[in-house]
Design a protein around this motif. Structure first.
Motif, short mmCIF file in Angstrom:
data_model
loop_
_atom_site.label_atom_id
_atom_site.label_comp_id
_atom_site.label_asym_id
_atom_site.label_seq_id
_atom_site.Cartn_x
_atom_site.Cartn_y
_atom_site.Cartn_z
N UNK A 317 2.49 0.23 -6.81
CA UNK A 317 1.56 -0.30 -7.82
C UNK A 317 2.18 -1.58 -8.36
N UNK A 318 1.72 -2.69 -7.85
CA UNK A 318 2.34 -3.96 -8.23
C UNK A 318 1.33 -5.09 -8.22
N UNK A 319 1.84 -6.28 -8.46
CA UNK A 319 1.02 -7.49 -8.54
C UNK A 319 0.20 -7.68 -7.26
N UNK A 320 -1.08 -7.98 -7.41
CA UNK A 320 -1.98 -8.17 -6.26
C UNK A 320 -1.55 -9.35 -5.40
N UNK A 321 -0.96 -10.36 -6.04
CA UNK A 321 -0.54 -11.55 -5.28
C UNK A 321 0.59 -11.21 -4.32
N UNK A 322 1.49 -10.33 -4.78
CA UNK A 322 2.59 -9.90 -3.90
C UNK A 322 2.03 -9.12 -2.71
N UNK A 323 1.06 -8.25 -2.98
CA UNK A 323 0.45 -7.48 -1.90
C UNK A 323 -0.28 -8.38 -0.91
N UNK A 324 -0.94 -9.41 -1.43
CA UNK A 324 -1.64 -10.35 -0.55
C UNK A 324 -0.66 -11.06 0.38
N UNK A 325 0.50 -11.45 -0.19
CA UNK A 325 1.53 -12.11 0.62
C UNK A 325 2.02 -11.20 1.73
N UNK A 326 2.18 -9.91 1.39
CA UNK A 326 2.65 -8.94 2.39
C UNK A 326 1.60 -8.70 3.47
N UNK A 327 0.35 -8.67 3.05
CA UNK A 327 -0.74 -8.50 4.03
C UNK A 327 -0.79 -9.69 4.99
N UNK A 328 -0.58 -10.90 4.45
CA UNK A 328 -0.53 -12.11 5.29
C UNK A 328 0.63 -12.01 6.27
N UNK A 329 1.76 -11.48 5.77
CA UNK A 329 2.93 -11.32 6.63
C UNK A 329 2.65 -10.37 7.78
N UNK A 330 1.99 -9.26 7.49
CA UNK A 330 1.63 -8.28 8.53
C UNK A 330 0.67 -8.90 9.54
N UNK A 331 -0.32 -9.66 9.06
CA UNK A 331 -1.28 -10.32 9.95
C UNK A 331 -0.59 -11.32 10.87
N UNK A 332 0.39 -12.06 10.30
CA UNK A 332 1.13 -13.05 11.11
C UNK A 332 1.97 -12.35 12.17
N UNK A 333 2.55 -11.21 11.81
CA UNK A 333 3.35 -10.43 12.77
C UNK A 333 2.46 -9.92 13.90
N UNK A 334 1.28 -9.39 13.54
CA UNK A 334 0.35 -8.87 14.55
C UNK A 334 -0.12 -9.99 15.49
N UNK A 335 -0.35 -11.16 14.91
CA UNK A 335 -0.77 -12.32 15.72
C UNK A 335 0.34 -12.73 16.69
N UNK A 336 1.58 -12.71 16.19
CA UNK A 336 2.73 -13.07 17.03
C UNK A 336 2.92 -12.07 18.17
N UNK A 337 2.70 -10.79 17.86
CA UNK A 337 2.85 -9.75 18.87
C UNK A 337 1.77 -9.85 19.95
N UNK A 338 0.56 -10.19 19.55
CA UNK A 338 -0.53 -10.36 20.52
C UNK A 338 -0.26 -11.55 21.44
N UNK A 339 0.30 -12.60 20.83
CA UNK A 339 0.60 -13.81 21.62
C UNK A 339 1.62 -13.52 22.70
N UNK A 340 2.55 -12.61 22.41
CA UNK A 340 3.58 -12.24 23.40
C UNK A 340 2.98 -11.51 24.59
N UNK A 341 1.91 -10.72 24.29
CA UNK A 341 1.28 -9.96 25.36
C UNK A 341 0.45 -10.85 26.27
#
Length: 341
Positions: A317-341
């Motif tokens: 339970x924390x600041x929404x901005x922090x959660x948004x940053x983490x969600x962006x991080x997860x999306x960037x990781x998923x994009x990087x993983x797809x690019x490798x495939x």
């Protein structure tokens, strides 16, 4: 004889009614304070309001109204709290200490209702009043400073901060130390980072109360980071951590240290503090620390580990901005993983 007997009976009834009223007040007041001490402020406020009605003495009214106002304030019912504290200020026969406490409570409530200009106007009047107590002047400087920060009147905020030293001359006191920390903070908010650093020379920090030494070093860390002096920022954050034994301060200082090391691209050194983050009680600061560790790991290409840090944040339970940053991080990781495939 009959008249005398009736008079005695009447007096006895008066005393009995007074005793019953006193007993009712004390019972109600005790009930309200029991709830207050358990931090059940919403429940405490109406009970203490009832105690006010039953009070017959100034001291009883003062105590009931004061804690009623505090209970409302801590329930975030600020307009209601202000109404009670305004009435509290009008009570006659208060001791100097009670007047000081009533003043502080009322000025806080004016601040919490976002009447910042009103706070500043009151503060100016108190500081110009030779009869005002030292305590009232300290509270005026403190809340005047916070109000000016809210209004982005940073130069005026600096002046309020500096004046604290006029009313508390002990360099080991928390208020005296704030007379340097607040001008530095206001300067930083105004993006005058070197000016902020100039307000906090090392020899003056060493004279401060240890609790405030921490604040001073954190301020210097923030300003050095803004000036892109990341090594200096990390060094000041380390000083902050060692200056205090307060667990909360150490936790916050550790997160700020990790941030300074991250921006200075010292990723491995930052990760050395990883074990400290899960111990942090504050969910905001724990989330902020986990987010920074996630970003650190992501930059190092350790994507699975980074994702785990981000996912931990999303559970908090924390600041929404922090959660948004983490969600962006997860999306960037998923994009990087797809690019490798």
């Amino acid at each position: 004889m009959k008249i005398r007997s009736f008079t005695i009976f009447a007096l006895a009834m008066v005393f009995a009614i007074g005793a019953w009223a006193a007993e009712d007040f004390q019972k109600t007041y005790n009930e309200g304070m029991a709830l207050y001490k358990k931090r059940k402020y919403k429940e405490a406020a109406p009970v203490l309001a009832e105690a006010v009605k039953l009070a017959t003495k100034t001291g009883e009214k003062y105590q009931s109204m004061y804690y009623q106002s505090v209970s409302l304030q801590r329930s975030r019912k600020y307009p209601e709290a202000l109404k009670i504290s305004s009435e509290l200020m009008k009570l006659e026969g208060l001791s100097p200490k009670q007047k000081d406490s009533a003043f502080s409570q009322n000025l806080h409530n004016i601040y919490y209702t976002k009447q910042y200009k009103e706070v500043v106007d009151i503060a100016d009047k108190i500081l110009a009043d030779d009869k005002a107590s030292n305590y009232q002047k300290i509270m005026s400087c403190y809340l005047g400073y916070l109000s000016c920060i809210r209004m982005k009147k940073y130069d005026q905020a600096i002046e309020f901060g500096k004046k604290l030293a006029d009313y508390d001359k002990n360099p080991k006191s928390t208020w005296n130390a704030r007379s340097m920390i607040y001008p530095a903070q206001a300067s930083r908010y105004n993006r005058k980072y070197q000016q902020a650093l100039d307000y906090l020379p090392e020899d003056e920090i060493k004279k401060m109360n240890p609790y405030r030494q921490y604040d001073a070093y954190i301020e210097k860390s923030y300003s050095n980071s803004a000036l892109k002096k990341y090594d200096e920022a990390a060094a000041e954050a380390k000083k902050a951590i060692t200056a205090t034994d307060n667990k909360g301060q150490i936790a916050v200082g550790t997160v700020i240290l990790i941030e300074a090391l991250n921006t200075g691209k010292k990723y491995e050194e930052a990760m050395a503090y990883e074990e400290q983050i899960p111990k942090i009680k504050s969910q905001y600061w724990r989330a902020r620390g986990l987010m920074r560790l996630g970003q650190n790991l992501q930059k190092q290409g350790k994507l699975d580990e980074a994702r785990k840090k981000y996912e931990e944040v999303l559970k908090l339970k924390t600041d929404k901005r922090i959660k948004r940053e983490c969600q962006k991080g997860i999306q960037a990781i998923e994009k990087a993983e797809k690019a490798k495939k």
